[in-house]
Scaffold this motif. Structure first.
Motif, PDB file in Angstrom:
ATOM      1  N   PRO A  75      -5.104  -0.390  -0.478  1.00  0.00           N
ATOM      2  CA  PRO A  75      -3.988  -1.315  -0.690  1.00  0.00           C
ATOM      3  C   PRO A  75      -3.372  -1.202  -2.089  1.00  0.00           C
ATOM      4  O   PRO A  75      -2.247  -1.657  -2.306  1.00  0.00           O
ATOM      5  N   ASP A 111      -2.534   1.566  -3.509  1.00  0.00           N
ATOM      6  CA  ASP A 111      -1.627   2.707  -3.582  1.00  0.00           C
ATOM      7  C   ASP A 111      -0.360   2.541  -2.754  1.00  0.00           C
ATOM      8  O   ASP A 111       0.557   3.336  -2.867  1.00  0.00           O
ATOM      9  N   TYR A 112      -0.353   1.541  -1.912  1.00  0.00           N
ATOM     10  CA  TYR A 112       0.790   1.393  -1.019  1.00  0.00           C
ATOM     11  C   TYR A 112       1.332  -0.029  -1.071  1.00  0.00           C
ATOM     12  O   TYR A 112       0.628  -0.955  -1.483  1.00  0.00           O
ATOM     13  N   THR A 113       2.561  -0.180  -0.614  1.00  0.00           N
ATOM     14  CA  THR A 113       3.126  -1.521  -0.535  1.00  0.00           C
ATOM     15  C   THR A 113       2.966  -2.040   0.888  1.00  0.00           C
ATOM     16  O   THR A 113       2.653  -1.282   1.806  1.00  0.00           O
TER      17      THR A 113
END
Lengths: 354, 258
Positions: B235, B237-239
């Motif tokens: 979570p 590393d990403y939106t």
């Protein structure tokens, strides 16, 4: 969590934790809560009220050992059937075949003794076994085949009653023969006196059944499972309850208790008759006692003591009104009022959570 | 990730008639983590979770618990292995008390003849343990452990269900949409409860539709799509929009490994 959209900031996370504080909201709410915890209080109050009213109206004629124990004798069959019925109703089912099982079992006990010359004690045991077996069939159809209990037992009622007439060839075994040749069949009708009170073994059996069932339902895991299955069968299963096993045990036990009622019937009526009225009206009478006793027809709520009181209420009304010289229709009318009142109270108690 | 997964599945397949709910799916849960499972409705999240928790028997594939192959034929068997599931419906009997519900299906009997012959339940002991477990989780100030569950609020019920799982789930706890039916405040309490359970070292599988909750709690996110694992993302590393895009197929993950 770098990307978290922080839209919950308005909610103060350090708010008070969830609490179990039970807010007292005055006397009505408190009564509601008490009834929620002990649902058998309503029928007990009604029963005591009825006894007091009749005692005031009829005086010592009603409020005496022999009369009060006569009530017990008059409700013994219905009381036992109602105890059996409550088990099934607690699982959110209904058993329309209780009366038929009782009559058929009594016929088997009688015919096995007189037609085949089987010793009465063994014939009684076989009768009890047949009752249990019929219960097992209903239980299997309800639990495994997943048919609605109403349908299963409606069918079973007709099947058992018809089998009862076919097997007995509609013959009645006379009380004289039972007294002379097989007194054990009439054992439940034997009476003994405690002071001025007259008690039969059938009455003792009824009370014993209620006491044992009350203990099992309250204090054993089997009892908890019966309530859980009636409350929400799926949830109970997910929580680790053996739904099938519980239902089977309930229907089999119901059949067994109905067969005991059949044995008590022989003692009460003296004879064995396939056309005893219990086969037809036993269901409705037992359901009436259960409902007045405060067991919810939706399952999972109520206590067996309430049912016992419910059966006694009906008996008290019947005898009291008859002694007061009232038309018998008044009894039926009052019982009808009680049934509707009991269900209304049940609905009200359920709202305790709101 | 050098450690062994505590619960894993290989090549799971489950078909319902012509519909393939799980299509050669893999799954891994690491010790001590919160693994979120997200996916569109009908992607097969629930089937996957049921397959590893014993509620559904997979047609093909294998499930491993602590490296050992296991086969659960019912949720009860999974429970015996220390896997507890909190179902979306909570699986509680509303008319029964908190203590009754917590010990449903694993009641404690009295010692001696009262328990062995008369099968008498040790209500006092069960109540004590129930109260203890609720307190352990810093859960609630309990007035009455014998209160019927139906008299509790939604958040309190959820709390009791989580406490039940935490009390008995020694290895894995599975939470199916724990906040779906709750308001914002009540959800917050349940989320804290979940973090509290993790801090005791019990790994958690969290199935949720609520992206903010998933991104707040999860250590890793298993994105489920069309019956299989599409990818596992971190979570950090990403939106959330990325995650939703993966779920719906609007975006393909660059590297499937995680």
């Amino acid at each position: 969590m770098a990307n978290q959209d922080n839209y919950e900031s308005a909610v103060n996370a350090s708010d008070k934790q969830a609490e179990f504080d039970y807010e007292r909201k005055g006397i009505v709410h408190r009564i509601q809560h008490t009834l929620h915890m002990t649902p058998s209080l309503v029928p007990l109050v009604v029963l005591l009220g009825a006894i007091i009213v009749f005692a005031v109206i009829l005086g010592g004629r009603f409020f005496s050992g022999p009369t009060l124990t006569l009530i017990l004798q008059q409700v013994q069959i219905v009381g036992i059937l109602a105890a059996a019925q409550s088990l099934v109703i607690l699982t959110a089912g209904i058993d329309l075949s209780v009366g038929a099982i009782a009559v058929f079992s009594s016929v088997i006990m009688g015919q096995f003794t007189f037609r085949y010359g089987i010793p009465p004690a063994i014939a009684v045991a076989l009768g009890l076994a047949v009752g249990t077996g019929i219960g097992a069939m209903s239980g299997w159809l309800v639990s495994k085949v997943k048919l609605p209990p109403f349908i299963v037992t409606l069918g079973m009622w007709q099947i058992v009653l018809a089998a009862n007439y076919l097997y007995s060839r509609n013959e009645t075994i006379r009380s004289q023969d039972i007294r002379e040749q097989a007194p054990f069949l009439g054992f439940m009708g034997q009476r003994f006196e405690v002071g001025s009170a007259v008690v039969t073994f059938g009455v003792v059996t009824m009370v014993l059944i209620v006491v044992i069932l009350a203990y099992c339902l309250r204090s054993t895991s089997w009892g908890r499972h019966v309530y859980a299955v009636g409350d929400d069968a799926e949830a109970a299963e997910l929580a680790g309850v053996n739904r099938h096993g519980t239902l089977m045990s309930v229907y089999m036990l119901t059949g067994f208790i109905c067969a005991i009622a059949g044995w008590v019937m022989i003692g009460r009526l003296g004879s064995v008759s396939p056309s005893a009225s219990t086969g037809v009206v036993g269901n409705i009478q037992s359901i009436t006692a259960v409902v007045i006793g405060g067991i919810s027809l939706f399952g999972g709520r109520g206590s067996i003591w309430g049912v016992f009181f419910g059966a006694l209420i009906v008996g008290t009304f019947e005898l009291g009104l008859r002694m007061a010289g009232a038309n018998a229709q008044w009894t039926l009318l009052l019982i009808g009022v009680l049934i509707i009142g009991a269900v209304a109270v049940d609905q009200w108690i359920r709202k305790v959570s709101l | 990730m050098s450690t062994e997964p505590i619960l894993s599945a290989r090549n799971l397949v489950k078909r319902y008639g012509r519909v393939t709910a799980i299509d050669h799916c893999d799954f891994e849960l690491m010790p001590g983590e919160i693994l979120a499972v997200i996916g569109d409705n009908g992607a097969g999240k629930s089937s996957l979770i049921k397959a590893v928790s014993g509620a559904v028997i997979p047609d093909e594939g294998e499930v491993f618990l602590e490296g050992k192959r296991v086969r659960f034929n019912s949720p009860i068997e999974a429970r015996e292995h220390g896997i507890e599931t909190v179902y979306q419906t909570l699986a509680m009997s509303p008319a029964l008390s908190i203590a009754d519900n917590m010990f449903m299906g694993r009641e404690i009997r009295m010692e001696g003849i009262l328990g062995s012959v008369f099968r008498r339940l040790d209500k006092k002991k069960m109540e004590e343990i129930a109260r203890q477990k609720l307190n352990d989780l810093g859960l609630m100030t309990i007035q009455n452990i014998n209160q019927a569950v139906e008299t509790l609020s939604g958040g309190q019920r959820q709390g009791v269900a989580v406490a039940r799982a935490a009390a008995f789930g020694s290895k894995v706890i599975i939470l199916d949409e724990p906040t779906a039916a709750l308001g914002v405040k009540e959800s917050r309490k349940v989320l804290e409860l979940i973090l509290d359970v993790r801090s005791r070292g019990i790994p958690i599988i969290l199935i949720s539709h609520n992206m903010p909750h998933v991104f707040e709690l999860a250590d890793r996110i298993h994105v489920h799509r069309l019956g299989k694992r599409l990818c596992v993302i971190d979570p950090k590393d990403y939106t959330m929009s990325d995650a939703v895009a993966f779920m719906t197929g609007a975006k393909e993950p660059e590297a499937v490994a995680a």
